[in-house]
Scaffold this active site. Structure first.
Site, PDB file in Angstrom:
ATOM      1  N   GLY A   1      -5.094   3.547   3.360  1.00 28.33           N
ATOM      2  CA  GLY A   1      -4.030   3.033   2.512  1.00 28.33           C
ATOM      3  C   GLY A   1      -4.630   2.314   1.325  1.00 28.33           C
ATOM      4  O   GLY A   1      -5.656   1.644   1.463  1.00 28.33           O
TER       5      GLY A   1
ATOM      6  N   ARG B   1       0.852  -1.201   0.000  1.00 25.44           N
ATOM      7  CA  ARG B   1       0.000   0.000   0.000  1.00 25.44           C
ATOM      8  C   ARG B   1       0.885   1.248   0.000  1.00 25.44           C
ATOM      9  O   ARG B   1       2.086   1.186   0.261  1.00 25.44           O
ATOM     10  CB  ARG B   1      -0.922   0.013   1.223  1.00 25.44           C
ATOM     11  CG  ARG B   1      -0.167   0.052   2.533  1.00 25.44           C
ATOM     12  CD  ARG B   1      -1.040   0.437   3.716  1.00 25.44           C
ATOM     13  NE  ARG B   1      -0.294   0.310   4.966  1.00 25.44           N
ATOM     14  CZ  ARG B   1       0.596   1.166   5.414  1.00 25.44           C
ATOM     15  NH1 ARG B   1       0.901   2.243   4.696  1.00 25.44           N
ATOM     16  NH2 ARG B   1       1.216   0.973   6.569  1.00 25.44           N
ATOM     17  N   GLY B   2       0.265   2.378  -0.248  1.00 25.44           N
ATOM     18  CA  GLY B   2       0.983   3.630  -0.120  1.00 25.44           C
ATOM     19  C   GLY B   2       1.176   3.998   1.339  1.00 25.44           C
ATOM     20  O   GLY B   2       0.602   3.387   2.242  1.00 25.44           O
TER      21      GLY B   2
ATOM     22  N   CYS C   1       2.156   6.908  10.556  1.00 27.12           N
ATOM     23  CA  CYS C   1       2.067   7.373   9.166  1.00 27.12           C
ATOM     24  C   CYS C   1       3.211   8.307   8.795  1.00 27.12           C
ATOM     25  O   CYS C   1       3.114   9.101   7.852  1.00 27.12           O
ATOM     26  CB  CYS C   1       0.713   8.041   8.906  1.00 27.12           C
ATOM     27  SG  CYS C   1      -0.670   6.935   9.274  1.00 27.12           S
TER      28      CYS C   1
END
Length: 204
Positions: free
Chosen positions: A138, A69-70, A167
């Site tokens: 995400g 995921r980002g 994060c």
């Protein structure tokens, strides 16, 4: 009108859920119905594709998994509601930015039912209450379809967040529904959150 199937997966190991999402997305066709998976994970840190190791401040017994995921590092654990979104973005005519706004909107609308004012942040995707993060987002996009989704803090031990820069943001505070006076159980909150997202998706 398209439909979305909501599946309750219970407690699922992160690697198991991640592999299942990848398999689902790889095998889907233009006719595959979209799904939302509701679940929670045993304690785990996940690090996004841009994740920097230095954001894990205090290594501990909780495993760290590098995922696709980002974003940076976050924590998942019991009492956190996971909403995994397996959607065909072409079907819903959504780009990533629009999808993120709908994800944030689902959490904001849910909290508003309990008279809790929340907001998103264009510079740091997620949902915040008085500057404290209550939901992380995400996504991974593959061939016009997405997976991963929303992690909503309901009633959990927040201590593991103190070992990371959540994060990637140093000193970022986190909060949860229980600490905001929301007494509904996580199962009810999960059901409401899924419906809130579907409402966003269908513009109800």
């Amino acid at each position: 009108m398209f439909t979305v199937t909501v599946k309750n997966m219970g407690t699922t190991e992160y690697l198991t859920a991640w592999q299942a999402m990848k398999n689902f997305t790889a095998q889907r066709t233009c006719e595959t119905p979209d799904e939302i998976w509701l679940l929670e994970h045993p304690p785990v840190y996940t690090q996004g594709i841009a994740g920097k190791p230095e954001h894990l401040l205090f290594p501990n017994q909780i495993p760290v998994i590098k995922t696709d995921r980002g974003g940076q590092i976050t924590y998942h654990g019991p009492g956190q509601i996971i909403l995994y979104l397996l959607l065909d973005l072409h079907r819903w005519r959504l780009n990533i930015r629009q999808l993120v706004r709908k994800m944030e909107g689902a959490v904001i609308d849910l909290l508003s039912e309990y008279d809790v004012v929340a907001q998103g942040d264009e510079n740091a995707p997620g949902v915040y209450v008085d500057g404290a993060k209550i939901a992380s987002l995400g996504l991974k996009i593959r061939r016009g379809a997405c997976y991963h989704g929303i992690a909503f803090n309901a009633d959990m031990d927040l201590t593991p967040f103190t070992a990371i820069n959540p994060c990637g943001y140093r000193g970022l505070r986190v909060t949860q529904a229980k600490d905001l006076g929301i007494a509904d159980c996580k199962e009810m909150l999960a059901t409401k959150l899924a419906q809130s997202f579907i409402n966003q998706l269908t513009d109800v």
